[in-house]
Structure formats: structure tokens, C-alpha cells
Design a protein around this motif. Structure first.
Motif, PDB file in Angstrom:
ATOM      1  N   ASP A 444       0.915  -1.091  -0.333  1.00 32.81           N
ATOM      2  CA  ASP A 444       0.461  -0.172  -0.172  1.00 32.81           C
ATOM      3  C   ASP A 444       0.617   1.084  -0.269  1.00 32.81           C
ATOM      4  O   ASP A 444       0.038   2.507  -0.289  1.00 32.81           O
ATOM      5  CB  ASP A 444      -1.196   0.469   1.354  1.00 32.81           C
ATOM      6  N   SER A 468      -3.484  -3.005  -2.682  1.00 29.82           N
ATOM      7  CA  SER A 468      -4.463  -3.985  -1.460  1.00 29.82           C
ATOM      8  C   SER A 468      -4.223  -5.151  -2.225  1.00 29.82           C
ATOM      9  O   SER A 468      -4.261  -5.263  -3.026  1.00 29.82           O
ATOM     10  CB  SER A 468      -5.804  -3.626  -1.390  1.00 29.82           C
ATOM     11  N   GLY A 469      -4.609  -6.378  -0.952  1.00 32.20           N
ATOM     12  CA  GLY A 469      -4.791  -7.971  -1.492  1.00 32.20           C
ATOM     13  C   GLY A 469      -5.278  -7.662  -1.739  1.00 32.20           C
ATOM     14  O   GLY A 469      -5.564  -9.067  -2.612  1.00 32.20           O
ATOM     15  N   GLU A 470      -7.455  -7.296  -1.437  1.00 31.55           N
ATOM     16  CA  GLU A 470      -8.066  -7.613  -2.882  1.00 31.55           C
ATOM     17  C   GLU A 470      -7.861  -6.527  -4.657  1.00 31.55           C
ATOM     18  O   GLU A 470      -8.442  -7.352  -4.555  1.00 31.55           O
ATOM     19  CB  GLU A 470      -9.117  -5.746  -2.323  1.00 31.55           C
ATOM     20  N   GLU A 471      -7.341  -5.967  -4.699  1.00 34.83           N
ATOM     21  CA  GLU A 471      -6.980  -5.681  -5.661  1.00 34.83           C
ATOM     22  C   GLU A 471      -6.347  -6.878  -6.550  1.00 34.83           C
ATOM     23  O   GLU A 471      -6.285  -6.776  -7.484  1.00 34.83           O
ATOM     24  CB  GLU A 471      -6.112  -4.171  -5.996  1.00 34.83           C
ATOM     25  N   LEU A 473      -6.007 -10.268  -5.535  1.00 36.58           N
ATOM     26  CA  LEU A 473      -7.024 -11.266  -5.723  1.00 36.58           C
ATOM     27  C   LEU A 473      -7.806 -10.934  -7.024  1.00 36.58           C
ATOM     28  O   LEU A 473      -8.324 -11.732  -7.919  1.00 36.58           O
ATOM     29  CB  LEU A 473      -7.579 -11.218  -4.753  1.00 36.58           C
ATOM     30  N   ALA A 474      -8.469  -9.529  -7.172  1.00 36.73           N
ATOM     31  CA  ALA A 474      -9.224  -9.322  -8.057  1.00 36.73           C
ATOM     32  C   ALA A 474      -8.813  -9.163  -9.899  1.00 36.73           C
ATOM     33  O   ALA A 474      -9.194 -10.076 -10.764  1.00 36.73           O
ATOM     34  CB  ALA A 474      -9.835  -7.613  -8.377  1.00 36.73           C
ATOM     35  N   GLU A 477      -8.051 -13.630 -10.105  1.00 34.12           N
ATOM     36  CA  GLU A 477      -9.853 -13.367 -10.812  1.00 34.12           C
ATOM     37  C   GLU A 477     -10.302 -13.422 -12.619  1.00 34.12           C
ATOM     38  O   GLU A 477     -10.810 -14.301 -12.795  1.00 34.12           O
ATOM     39  CB  GLU A 477     -10.999 -12.748  -9.854  1.00 34.12           C
ATOM     40  N   GLY A 493      -7.449  -3.087   5.512  1.00 37.88           N
ATOM     41  CA  GLY A 493      -8.119  -4.583   4.193  1.00 37.88           C
ATOM     42  C   GLY A 493      -7.273  -6.077   4.577  1.00 37.88           C
ATOM     43  O   GLY A 493      -7.875  -6.068   5.574  1.00 37.88           O
ATOM     44  N   LEU A 494      -8.213  -7.031   3.931  1.00 38.53           N
ATOM     45  CA  LEU A 494      -7.353  -8.122   4.281  1.00 38.53           C
ATOM     46  C   LEU A 494      -5.872  -8.064   4.951  1.00 38.53           C
ATOM     47  O   LEU A 494      -5.578  -9.014   4.920  1.00 38.53           O
ATOM     48  CB  LEU A 494      -7.542  -9.261   3.379  1.00 38.53           C
ATOM     49  N   THR A 499      -4.705 -12.449   2.716  1.00 35.49           N
ATOM     50  CA  THR A 499      -4.601 -12.490   1.299  1.00 35.49           C
ATOM     51  C   THR A 499      -3.700 -13.745   0.309  1.00 35.49           C
ATOM     52  O   THR A 499      -4.323 -14.396   0.335  1.00 35.49           O
ATOM     53  CB  THR A 499      -3.547 -11.382   1.073  1.00 35.49           C
ATOM     54  N   GLN A 502      -6.113 -16.834   0.117  1.00 33.31           N
ATOM     55  CA  GLN A 502      -6.653 -16.403  -0.827  1.00 33.31           C
ATOM     56  C   GLN A 502      -5.403 -17.400  -2.208  1.00 33.31           C
ATOM     57  O   GLN A 502      -6.677 -17.929  -2.704  1.00 33.31           O
ATOM     58  CB  GLN A 502      -7.598 -15.560  -0.964  1.00 33.31           C
TER      59      GLN A 502
END
Length: 608
Positions: A444, A468-471, A473-474, A477, A493-494, A499, A502
Motif C-alpha cells: 500500500d 491491497s490484497g483485494e486488488e 486477488l481481483a 480473478e 483490508g485483508l 490475502t 486466498q
């Protein structure tokens, strides 16, 4: 005795008997029988009264015996003392406490059993008792017949004897064990308080250390990358070499902060404490050790311990410097090591300096407490030493006396089993050409984004960043298929902790490098629980990053990446020469310092 009693009885009879002999002779036979009857009845009554008196006396004697038995065997010592301070009476318990013969204590001054240093306190106590005639208590040190001392609790009151003399009844108890327990309790209370203070400061130190490691990671990474581009010996080479050395030193200071934050050592390896101490002596012998005498007694069979050598080096150096500062010319610094049984080793650092008073010793481990002049000490030295010892699951004790010196004992759990360093599962393949890796950097911090892009591109790899971890993972995906992910742990976040599982659920065999400036137990547990995961602590240099990526450039891995483009070393060097690393270092540092100047301190504390 019986004859005397008879004569007294006859005298009383003649004094109270009013009848004359003629009156007795004139009595009838019935009157005489009645008189004899009454005399016999009176005799029986007297015998009954005598029996009752005898039984009462026996009960009184038994009660008195019980009283003396209770008095003598009471758990407390009882003393009767006159106004002159002489012992008039003492029970067996008092004699036992004082280690003296009970009979020999009578008419002895009570001050004979009071320590000289506490005599004035006793005289004041006795004066207050007789003046106020109110019960009072005090605690002082007394001395047994054999010369040993103990702590005593005195409880006294004033009474008036049958003869009108004024006496004091003194209750004596040995409270040495209670004093010891109270001191231990106070010591534990101070430890708890210190632990809470350290925990609070530890959180702050951990947050500051994380932010500083990000800054140092950017500086060290970019400086080391640019260092490889400069001709050795040139002005630019020497400048970037100095920057790298300064960043490494800053990283070691941050390690100390993390240890201070009650975390595990930043590194875990087998350590020979004798080697560390000899190295410290070598560093000090040409400077501070020139004015003092050094004694070394290092056990050649000393066991190994597990931990962080740099943290312990810093701790031992701090103690040695403190010891030298506390001594005048010709003082003695002693360094000793020894095995404590089969499971512990001990390091002892002792000096003959000025020592510490009890008041200063009680505060010596408190953060920011110092007795040095302004500008000559931060007050964190002993606190960080204590934290380093605790982080290595050890114990630390300080003994000090004014004008006698200070002794610091540190004990560490022994580990004599050599733990071999982990080897890469795949040996590096350094042949040409080398593959280009697709790397996703998850962090970050924009400084890390910029620095990692430069480093990875200098190594010839393609870089994608995620904040971020969410970004990240996206991106996976959406079809991204990176060869390796470099993952920060401390993010909103995660975070890294949420992260990583996942990531491996989506790509089970994808390598992940955990890149963090705050290595704690949760990070180590996470790495141990997930295969294809390793650690690269911040800050790191270009060479350290290259070595971490080498297992992924192996012959087997290279063959497993048919879709990856390849770049020769010559092409990579040409690519590296295009990066303006020095400008990026200036930009990164300026941005960080600008934040400090505007706010007085870096206010971004999301990771605390």
C-alpha cells in the motif's frame, strides 16, 4: 504449720466463747448431746468447704498452668519491659525468636537485641508509647544472640502494675519472610507496570519501524541498483555505497526497535555468544577499552542459543559502553560466560564503576530514564537490552551498589542442536538466456511501488503493482497469471495475513515472497503453514532480491514457463542503464521528509 493453725483457732475460741465452765456443768444431758451434734455438723461443713476450696485451688492451678503454657507457646513473642528499658519477663517464643535463654534475658536491656542502625527509631518509638500511653506499632531490624539480623514487628501498650510501676507489654513477631514476599510482590508489580509501558511503547515502535523500513527499503533498493551501474572507485560509486551503508545501519536500528517492541528476533540462527563478545572486545579495545582493565572468562564449552546475533550484539555493546562510562581510569570490566545446567547459558557483564542507588536501580529499566547529561543519553539503552533478552526467551537481573559497581546477568535457553539453513528446493540455473518473470507487487506504500518497479525492471522482469490484497486477488480473478507475488503484510483490508491463503487457493503452486518490515510470530507461523512461501525482510538490496528470485529462474522452472519471453544479460544491462535511480531516491526521500516537516511527525499511522 498445723500447730500454729491450732493455736490460732484456740485463741479465737477463747475470745468468742462466752459460756463459763459452771454453765457447761449445769447443762443437761440433752443440751450436751445437742451441742456435740452441732459441733459435728459444723465440722462436716468445714470439711466440705475445705474440699471445695481444694478443688477450686486445683482448678485455679490448672488454669494458671494452661495460661502459662499458652503464654509460653504462643506464636508471638511477649515481653514485659519497665520504664528503664529492662526486660522483666519474656515467654519462650520471644526467647526462641531472639535465640537467647529465657532466664538470661531478664534484667537485660531490650536494646541489646536491636540493630545499631535502628536504635534511634526504637528510642523514639518507646518515648511515644510512654508519653501517649496509647498502643503503637513499628517495624525495625533486630539481632539474635548469634548476631544474625531479622525484620521484627513490635506492638506495645502501657500498663500499671500492682505495685504502681509503669510497664510496657510488647508483642514481638518475626516478619522477615513477609518482608521478602512484599518485596517480591512489589518487584512483580513493577514488572507488570514496566511490561505495560513497554507494550504501549512497543506498539508505537512497531508502527514507526514499519514505516521506516518502507523508506529504507526504497532507499537501499534504489541505491544498490544504481551502485551496480557505476564504475568502482568513481565519485558516484562511493556516494551510492555510502547511502547503502547508511540504509543498512538504519535497518539494524529498526531491528532493535522491533525487538524493543516485544516481538521475536528479526532473525533466527544458531549463535555462539563467545564469538559475539570477542568481536565486541575487538571493536572496543582501540577506543574506550584503552582506559580500563578488561577481564574475560569465557567458557570454551558454552552451549549455543537461537536468536538474532545483531540484536544481541547491540545489547552487549550497550552494556559495555555503559560500564565504561561508569568507571574512572583503571576500572575493571569483566565479561564472563558459563553453562547453567543442561538447558541454559549465562552472560555476565560486570564493572567496578560508580554503581546505582536503590532508587535509580528501581527505574533503570524504565524507557527514557537516564542519569546522563542532556544530549548524552536517550534512556532507551537498558530498556532495549531488557527487551532483547526477553525476545530471546531469556531472563535478566541487575545487581548494583553505590561506589561498588554493577553486575548484569543474562540467561538464555540453550540450543545445542545445529539447525541447518533451509536450501532451495530447486537449485539456481544461472545459464543464459534467463526468463522474464511476471511479478505482482502487493503493497500500500507508493514508495515501495516505485522502488520495486525499478529493481525488478533492472533485473529484467515485468512488474504489476496492487495497493491491497483485494486488488491483487481481483487481478488474478481477471486472468492474471503471475510467476511470483511479492506480498506486504501490514496493509489495510485483508492485509497479508488474509490475502496469502486466498492467493494459494487460486494458484496453489505460485511462489509468494513475504516482504515486510515487521517480522512477528504471526508472520512466521503464516510462512510455515503455506508451501511455496518465503520471507524477504525490508529493507533489502538489489542483490538480496536477485538471490530470492534465483530459485524461480532455475532450469526446471524456465522450462515450465514456455510462454515467457527471454532476455539476455546484455539486453538486461542495457535496460538497467536507462533508469534514473538517483533521481527516484531523491524524490522518495524528499516526499517522506516533506511529510515530517509539514506535520512535525509522519502522521500516517494506519499500521499501528
Amino acid at each position: 504449720m498445723a500447730k500454729d493453725l491450732r493455736l490460732r483457732a484456740e485463741a479465737l475460741f477463747h475470745a468468742h466463747w462466752t459460756a463459763s465452765p459452771e454453765d457447761v456443768e449445769a447443762m443437761t444431758a440433752d443440751d450436751r448431746r445437742q451441742l456435740v451434734h452441732e459441733l459435728r455438723v459444723h465440722q462436716i461443713e468445714l470439711e466440705m468447704q475445705n474440699e471445695e476450696l481444694r478443688l477450686t485451688q486445683a482448678k485455679l492451678d490448672a488454669s494458671q498452668a494452661r495460661y502459662f503454657d499458652l503464654y509460653n507457646r504462643a506464636p508471638l513473642g511477649y515481653l514485659t519491659i519497665d520504664e528503664g528499658g529492662l526486660i522483666q519477663e519474656a515467654n519462650l517464643t520471644a526467647a526462641t525468636i531472639l535465640g537467647a535463654d529465657r532466664g538470661a534475658m531478664v534484667q537485660q536491656p531490650i536494646t541489646r537485641f536491636i540493630l545499631d542502625e535502628d536504635q534511634d527509631e526504637y528510642y523514639l518509638y518507646r518515648k511515644q508509647i510512654f508519653e501517649t500511653r496509647e498502643p503503637r506499632s513499628c517495624e525495625l531490624r533486630m539481632m539474635r544472640q548469634d548476631g544474625t539480623s531479622f525484620w521484627a514487628h513490635l506492638e506495645a501498650c502501657v500498663v500499671t502494675a500492682d505495685d504502681g510501676c509503669t510497664l510496657s507489654r510488647l508483642v514481638l513477631s518475626d516478619i522477615t519472610e513477609r518482608q521478602r514476599l512484599e518485596k517480591e510482590q512489589e518487584h512483580l508489580r513493577l514488572q507488570v507496570q514496566r511490561s505495560r509501558n513497554m507494550e504501549t511503547l512497543g506498539r508505537l515502535a512497531g508502527g514507526v519501524a514499519h514505516d521506516m523500513n518502507n523508506v529504507l527499503a526504497a532507499i537501499l533498493g534504489l541505491a544498490s541498483a544504481n551502485l551496480e551501474l557505476q564504475p568502482k572507485g568513481s565519485t558516484a560509486y562511493l556516494a551510492f555505497e555510502t547511502i547503502c551503508k547508511a540504509a543498512v545501519r538504519g535497518g539494524n536500528t529498526v531491528k532493535s526497535l522491533l525487538t524493543f517492541a516485544h516481538q521475536r528476533p528479526a532473525e533466527e540462527q544458531d549463535i555462539e555468544l563467545n564469538v559475539i563478545l570477542r568481536e565486541e572486545v575487538r571493536l572496543l579495545e582501540r577506543t574506550t577499552l584503552s582506559k580500563i582493565h578488561l577481564e574475560m572468562d569465557l567458557d570454551p564449552a558454552l552451549g549455543l542459543i537461537r536468536g538474532d546475533a545483531s540484536a544481541l550484539t547491540h545489547a552487549f555493546m550497550n552494556l559495555c559502553v555503559n560500564a565504561v562510562d561508569a568507571m574512572a581510569q583503571n576500572g575493571t570490566l569483566s565479561l564472563r560466560t558459563r553453562n547453567l545446567g543442561e538447558h541454559w547459558v549465562q552472560v555476565i557483564i560486570e564493572d567496578t564503576g560508580c554503581g546505582m542507588s536503590k532508587e535509580i536501580q528501581a527505574k533503570a529499566l524504565d524507557p527514557f530514564f537516564t542519569t546522563k547529561e542532556v544530549g548524552k543519553g536517550t534512556g532507551l539503552g537498558l530498556s532495549m537490552v531488557y527487551s532483547a533478552v526477553e525476545a530471546h526467551r531469556g531472563h535478566m537481573a541487575i545487581e548494583s551498589e553505590l561506589d561498588r559497581g554493577t553486575r548484569v546477568e543474562m540467561s538464555f535457553p540453550r540450543c545445542d542442536v545445529q539447525v541447518k539453513p533451509m536450501q532451495p528446493l530447486i537449485e539456481p540455473y544461472l545459464g543464459q538466456p534467463q526468463p522474464v518473470l511476471d511479478v505482482v507487487v502487493v503493497d500500500d506504500d507508493e514508495l515501495i511501488h516505485s522502488a520495486m518497479k525499478t529493481l525488478l525492471q533492472a533485473l529484467g522482469h515485468r512488474v504489476t503493482v496492487a495497493s491491497s490484497g483485494e486488488e491483487a486477488l481481483a487481478q488474478l480473478e481477471s486472468g492474471a497469471n503471475p510467476d511470483v507475488v511479492i506480498l506486504d503484510m501490514n496493509m489495510p483490508g485483508l492485509g497479508g495475513l488474509g490475502t496469502l491463503p486466498q492467493l494459494h487457493a487460486m494458484r496453489p503452486k505460485m511462489p509468494v515472497l513475504i516482504s515486510t518490515g515487521r517480522v512477528d510470530q504471526s508472520t512466521l507461523d503464516l510462512i510455515a503453514a503455506h508451501p511455496y512461501t518465503s520471507l524477504i525482510p525490508k529493507p533489502f538490496s538489489l542483490d538480496q532480491l536477485r538471490k530470492r528470485l534465483e530459485p524461480m529462474l532455475s532450469k526446471e522452472t524456465f522450462g515450465a514457463l514456455p510462454s515467457r519471453s527471454r532476455r539476455t544479460s546484455a539486453e538486461r544491462r542495457r535496460a538497467e542503464s536507462t533508469f534514473q535511480v538517483g533521481a527516484q531516491i531523491h524524490s522518495a526521500t524528499k516526499g517522506y521528509l516533506g511529510t515530517e516537516r509539514r506535520n512535525g511527525f509522519n502522521t500516517d499511522r494506519r499500521r499501528l
